[in-house]
Scaffold this active site. Structure first.
Site, PDB file in Angstrom:
ATOM      1  N   ASP A  23       8.212 -10.864   9.782  1.00  0.00           N
ATOM      2  CA  ASP A  23       7.462  -9.758   9.184  1.00  0.00           C
ATOM      3  C   ASP A  23       7.920  -9.415   7.779  1.00  0.00           C
ATOM      4  O   ASP A  23       7.247  -8.709   7.049  1.00  0.00           O
ATOM      5  CB  ASP A  23       7.723  -8.480   9.990  1.00  0.00           C
TER       6      ASP A  23
HETATM    7  C1  BGC Z   1      11.461  -5.012  10.572  1.00  0.00           C
HETATM    8  C2  BGC Z   1      10.831  -6.062  11.443  1.00  0.00           C
HETATM    9  C3  BGC Z   1       9.711  -5.425  12.219  1.00  0.00           C
HETATM   10  C4  BGC Z   1       8.745  -4.705  11.311  1.00  0.00           C
HETATM   11  C5  BGC Z   1       7.763  -3.932  12.195  1.00  0.00           C
HETATM   12  C6  BGC Z   1      10.426  -4.361   9.679  1.00  0.00           C
HETATM   13  O1  BGC Z   1      11.020  -3.352   8.933  1.00  0.00           O
HETATM   14  O2  BGC Z   1      12.509  -5.576   9.806  1.00  0.00           O
HETATM   15  O3  BGC Z   1      11.780  -6.627  12.326  1.00  0.00           O
HETATM   16  O4  BGC Z   1       9.027  -6.383  12.956  1.00  0.00           O
HETATM   17  O5  BGC Z   1       9.410  -3.796  10.478  1.00  0.00           O
HETATM   18  O6  BGC Z   1       6.760  -3.353  11.584  1.00  0.00           O
HETATM   19  C1  NOJ Z   2      10.210  -7.738  15.180  1.00  0.00           C
HETATM   20  C2  NOJ Z   2       8.753  -7.798  15.444  1.00  0.00           C
HETATM   21  O1  NOJ Z   2       8.447  -7.093  16.617  1.00  0.00           O
HETATM   22  C3  NOJ Z   2       8.260  -9.216  15.565  1.00  0.00           C
HETATM   23  O2  NOJ Z   2       6.864  -9.215  15.659  1.00  0.00           O
HETATM   24  C4  NOJ Z   2       8.699 -10.027  14.389  1.00  0.00           C
HETATM   25  O3  NOJ Z   2       8.293 -11.351  14.613  1.00  0.00           O
HETATM   26  C5  NOJ Z   2      10.186  -9.954  14.189  1.00  0.00           C
HETATM   27  N1  NOJ Z   2      10.556  -8.585  14.066  1.00  0.00           N
HETATM   28  C6  NOJ Z   2      10.680 -10.742  12.994  1.00  0.00           C
HETATM   29  O4  NOJ Z   2      10.366 -10.137  11.792  1.00  0.00           O
END
Ligand code: BGC
Ligand code: NOJ
Length: 811
Positions: A483
C-alpha cells in the site's frame, strides 16, 4: 522474559502477570456478535460492524493504556479491587488470565476472596456472557459489594467520538429490575437496543457515568464503588453506562455464581414498543432466559468447546515439537478464524472505524479458513465479488454491515482483482464445489449488472491484461499489495492521504510483483478453464501468461534478483542501480513462486539474494537498504523511519511467499528457518522485546535497521495468519488440497525424522505418516494408501466417512 505459558491440553494461553508488555487480547464470538477482550478485561463488543454497531465505548491509545472495558469492582470492607487487576490496580494475591478459543477467563484473589469471570459469546447468540464466581477462602463470613460497569457507545463509533454537541444530549436508558437497557436513538431511525443484565436481585444500579464515577475521577476510582453506594442514577444525555451493585454474603468456603449478560436486540418496525416510550423486551427476555443459570451457561461453554474441537480436527499434526504443534493445531487456525471475521477492522491497533473488509485482505484470509467452514468461505467469496466492477477492478474495502464497497482507503489497487482467483480456486480445491462458478453475482452490488462468478474471475484476469504499461508489465495503479509504494502519488502536502491521493493520473508505473502474481494465478485460471471444458478460454489466457513470463525475464530481472517496479518516469525500483531500496521482498516471493527463470537459475539467485540482503535475526525485511530520505516518487514507503512497517520492517505477511519460493526449489531447511523466525510461539521467551502476544502473529516486527529490532506491532489482523498457515500446512508439511485429491509433497528440514498429519478432506479422514529416516528435504520414495502403493503423489478422493491410512517414505 515470559508473562505466562501455553496450556496445550486446554488450548489456552495462561497469563500470570497482568502487566504484559502490551495488552494481550482475545476475541469472543464467531459470527455477528463479537468482543475484544484484553488480559485485564479491557475492550468492547459490537454487532457485525465495529464502526456502525459499537455496543460499548472504548478509547484507543489511552492513558493509561487499555482503559475501559467490562469492569468488575469488589468492595470488601473498604478494600477495593478488580479481579482483572485493572482498572483499580490494587495488588492482587493471585492473578491469572486464560485466553482460550473464543473465551477468556480472568481470576483474581485478594484477602481470601477469589473472583473468577469467564467471558464468552455463546454460539448463535447475540450476547456476551460473563459468568462470575465468587469464593470465600477464609474462615470468616464475608460481606462484600460487587459492582459491574460498562460504558455504552452511542452506536456509531466514529460519530460517538466526534459529534459531542449532539451526542451529549441524546443518550437514553431504561431500567427494569436487574436489567439496564440502552436505547439511544431507538425512538427514531434505529431498530436496535442493548442491555446489561444480571441473574440476581440488585441492591442498586447506575446508568449515568458522572453519577457513578464522579466527574473528576477515573475508572480506577468510581465514587459509587468506593463509598459502597450506588446512586440509582438515570441517564438523560451525557454518557450512559450500565452498572449493577450486588451485596454478596459468603460463608467460609462458600462460592456463589452470577451470570451477567451483555446483549443486543433488533426489532422490526411493528414490534418496537411494548407501550408508549417503553421498548419491547421480548427478545431480550428470550436471551436472558437462555443463559440465566450456571447450568445453561456451562452447557453453552461445552458446545463452544465441541465446536472448536471439530473445526480444529480438520487438520492436525504431531511432530514432537510443541512449539510447532500448538501453532498448527490451535493458535494459527484460531487466528485465521479471527482474520476471517474481522478482516482489518477491529483490533487493539485497528480502531474499528477506519477499515472494513478489504478486497485483497479478505480474499487472502480465506486460504487459512476455507478448510474450517467452507460454506462461510463461499458466502464471503460471493460478498467480495459482488463489490467488483465490470472491468475487474474493485473497491478496496466494504463495510460488513452494508456489504457495500467504499473508497475510504483509496481505490485502483491493481493487485486487488487477482486475489479473487486465489480464494475461489482454493475454495474449489478444498470442496470440489465447481457450482460456485455458476453463481450469479452482481457487479458493484447492482443486481441488474450481474453475471456468473466465472465471469468475475475472467474480469480479474483481464484487468491485468488490459492494464499493461510500457514494458508490457502490469500498471501498478494506486499501489499493489504494498500500500505504501505509491508510485503515482507525488504528495508534498502533509494534509493529503497517501492512500487516497493520486496527483499523477494515468501514471505509467509498473509492478513486477503484480506480474509474478499474475503468472501464479493466471496459471490457476488457465487450469480452471480447462477443468470446466473452456479450452479456448484456457488457450487464450495461457498466451497472456506466457507473454508475461517473457516480459518479466526481459524487463524484470536485475542480474541477481527481480526488480520491484518501474516508477512513473520509467526508472527502475529495486535495482542495484538504486541508492536505497535496491532489493525488495515481494517480487522475489512472487516471481519464485511463479517459477520464473527457474531453469536458468533465476529463482535460486533471487532467493540467495533474499538471504544475503534481507534476512536478519528476526525475519526477512521488506527492502534493503532502508529509505532514509523521502522519495516523492515512491510515496508513503519512504516516510517510515528505517526498519519500520513497509520501510524495511519485517512485514510478516510477505515472509511466507519467500518460504514457498524456497520449497519450490526444494530448500526445506531454509523454508523452515524463515518460518521459525517469525513464529510467535518461538518468540515467547523474548516477550519483553517482542511485546505482542506469543500466540498470535503480528503484522510487523521491527527490522534490522530499526531503533529496536525484534519489537512487534499490530498483532492479530494481518494476512500473516493465513499465509503462514498456508505455507506450513501445504508447502512445508506438504499436504495440499487439489482438484483431484490430496497432494503430498513435504519440503522439510533434513533433521526431521517423522511426523503425522490428520486431515479431513471432502468428508474422508486421512491419517498420514511421513517417514524421513533418510534425512532428505523433499522427494517421495514410496506412498501407500491403505496398504496399496501409489505411483503419483496425489491421493485420490476417498469415500466420505472412511478413515484412510497413508504412509509416505521420503527419500
Ligand atoms: C500502512 C499499510 C496499510 C495502509 C492501510 C498504511 O499507512 O502502512 O500497512 O495497509 O495504511 O490503509
Ligand atoms: C496492510 C494491508 O491491510 C494490506 O492490504 C497491505 O497489503 C499491507 N498492509 C502491505 O502494505
Amino acid at each position: 522474559m515470559k508473562y505466562g505459558f501455553f496450556d496445550d491440553e486446554r488450548k489456552e494461553y495462561v497469563i500470570t502477570n497482568p502487566q504484559t508488555p502490551f495488552p494481550w487480547i482475545n476475541y469472543l464470538g464467531n459470527k455477528d456478535f463479537f468482543s475484544l477482550i484484553s488480559n485485564t478485561a479491557g475492550g468492547y463488543s459490537f454487532y457485525k460492524d465495529a464502526k456502525f454497531r459499537r455496543i460499548n465505548r472504548y478509547r484507543y491509545n489511552n492513558v493509561p493504556m487499555d482503559n475501559g472495558g467490562r469492569y468488575f469492582y469488589i468492595n470488601d470492607e473498604g478494600t477495593v479491587w478488580s479481579p482483572g487487576w485493572k482498572p483499580v490496580k490494587t495488588e492482587l494475591d493471585h492473578y491469572e488470565c486464560r485466553h482460550g478459543l473464543s473465551y477468556t477467563s480472568i481470576k483474581g484473589e485478594k484477602n481470601d476472596i477469589e473472583a473468577e469471570v469467564v467471558f464468552f459469546v455463546p454460539l448463535n447468540a447475540l450476547c456476551e456472557v460473563q459468568k462470575m464466581k465468587l469464593t470465600n477462602k477464609s474462615s470468616k463470613t464475608k460481606k462484600i459489594k460487587l459492582f459491574s460497569l460498562i460504558e455504552w457507545c452511542l452506536w456509531n463509533a466514529e460519530d460517538d467520538q466526534n459529534n459531542l454537541q449532539r451526542n451529549l444530549s441524546t443518550g437514553e436508558v431504561e431500567i427494569h429490575g436487574s436489567t439496564l437497557y440502552h436505547k439511544t436513538e431507538y425512538k427514531e431511525r434505529r431498530n436496535h437496543y442493548a442491555f446489561y443484565h444480571v441473574n440476581a436481585p440488585i441492591q442498586g444500579f447506575d446508568t449515568d457515568r458522572e453519577s457513578f464515577i464522579g466527574l473528576y475521577n477515573e475508572f480506577s476510582h468510581p465514587d459509587a464503588v468506593f463509598t459502597g453506594k450506588p446512586k440509582n442514577s438515570e441517564a438523560h444525555g451525557w454518557s450512559p453506562i450500565a452498572s449493577h451493585c450486588l451485596e454478596v454474603e459468603l460463608q467460609p468456603g462458600e462460592s456463589k455464581e452470577y451470570i451477567f449478560l451483555l446483549g443486543y436486540v433488533e426489532n422490526t418496525e411493528d414490534k418496537k414498543w411494548e407501550s408508549k416510550g417503553v421498548i419491547n423486551k421480548t427478545k431480550a427476555n428470550r436471551t436472558i432466559e437462555q443463559f440465566n443459570s450456571s447450568e445453561k451457561v456451562n452447557r453453552a461453554l461445552d458446545k463452544l468447546a465441541t465446536y472448536w474441537d471439530n473445526l480444529l480436527s480438520n487438520y492436525s499434526i504431531h511432530s514432537g515439537n510443541d512449539k510447532l504443534d500448538r501453532m498448527v493445531n490451535i493458535w494459527n487456525q484460531y487466528q485465521c478464524m479471527v482474520t476471517f471475521n474481522m478482516s482489518r477492522s477491529a483490533s487493539f491497533f485497528e480502531v474499528g472505524i477506519g477499515r472494513g473488509m478489504g478486497f485483497r485482505d479478505s480474499n487472502q484470509d480465506l486460504i487459512g479458513f476455507i478448510h474450517q467452514i467452507p460454506e462461510r468461505a463461499r458466502e464471503r467469496i460471493i460478498d467480495i465479488a459482488s463489490t467488483q466492477f465490470e472491468d475487474g477492478g474493485a473497491y478496496h474495502q466494504y463495510q460488513p454491515l452494508t456489504k457495500r464497497g467504499n473508497n475510504a482507503v483509496g481505490g485502483n489497487f491493481n493487485d486487488d482483482p487477482l486475489w479473487l482467483i486465489l480464494s475461489t480456486t482454493a475454495y474449489i480445491k478444498e470442496t470440489g464445489d465447481f457450482s460456485i462458478l455458476e453463481e450469479i453475482v452482481p457487479f458493484d452490488n447492482d443486481e441488474s449488472r450481474a453475471k456468473t462468478h466465472f465471469e468475475h474471475l475472467k474480469a480479474s484476469f483481464y484487468h491485468v491484461v488490459n492494464n499493461l504499461g510500457p514494458h508490457q508489465l502490469p500498471l501498478i495503479g494506486r499501489a499493489d499489495w504494498n500500500d505504501c509504494l505509491n508510485l503515482n502519488c507525488f504528495s508534498k502536502d502533509p494534509n493529503e492521504s497517501f492512500q487516497t491521493t493520486e496527483n499523477q493520473t494515468g501514471g505509467s508505473a509498473e509492478s513486477i510483483m503484480i506480474a509474478g502474481l499474475f503468472v501464479v494465478y493466471g496459471k490457476d485460471f488457465v487450469e480452471l478453464c480447462r477443468r470446466i471444458g473452456r479450452k479456448d478460454e484456457a488457450d487464450n489466457a495461457q498466451e497472456h501468461v506466457d507473454k508475461m513470463v517473457k516480459s518479466i525475464k526481459k524487463h524484470g530481472w536485475d542480474g541477481e534478483w527481480f526488480l520491484r517496479a518501474y516508477d512513473s518516469f520509467g526508472n527502475k525500483v529495486g535495482s542495484k542501480d538504486n541508492e536505497e531500496g535496491k532489493i525488495f521482498i515481494e517480487s522475489q516471493g512472487w516471481c519464485t513462486m511463479a517459477g520464473i527463470g527457474k531453469n536458468e537459475g533465476m529463482c535460486e539467485k533471487a532467493l540467495n539474494s533474499v538471504k544475503k540482503y534481507l534476512d536478519c535475526e528476526y525475519g526477512i525485511v521488506l527492502n534493503h537498504p532502508a529509505f532514509t530520505k523521502y522519495v516523492i516518487e515512491y510515496g508513503e514507503i519512504s516516510t517510515y523511519p528505517a526498519g519500520y512497517k513497509e520501510n524495511a520492517g519485517i512485514f510478516c505477511h510477505n515472509n511466507p511467499w519467500v518460504m514457498i519460493g524456497e520449497t519450490m526449489i526444494g530448500r526445506g531447511d531454509q523454508a523452515w528457518e524463515y518460518f521459525r523466525k517469525i513464529c510467535p510461539s518461538y518468540l515467547e521467551e523474548i516477550s519483553d522485546l517482542h511485546k505482542t502476544e506469543p500466540y498470535a502473529y503480528a503484522q510487523m516486527i521491527a527490522g534490522k535497521d530499526a531503533f529496536k529490532p525484534g519489537e512487534a506491532k499490530n498483532s492479530w489482523l494481518t494476512g500473516t495468519a493465513a499465509w503462514t498457515y498456508y505455507v506450513i500446512t501445504q508447502y512445508i508439511l506438504g499436504v495440499k488440497p487439489s482438484y483431484d485429491g490430496l497432494e503430498i509433497s513435504p519440503c522439510i528440514p533434513k533433521t526431521w525424522k517423522s511426523y503425522t498429519v490428520s486431515r479431513k478432506f471432502r468428508g474422508a479422514v486421512y491419517e498420514i505418516s511421513i517417514d524421513n529416516s533418510e534425512g532428505v528435504n523433499c522427494g517421495i520414495k514410496e506412498l501407500t494408501i491403505n496398504g496399496e502403493t501409489m505411483h503419483k503423489n496425489v491421493i485420490p478422493i476417498q469415500k466420505a466417512g472412511t478413515i484412510n491410512k497413508v504412509n509416505v517414505k521420503m527419500g
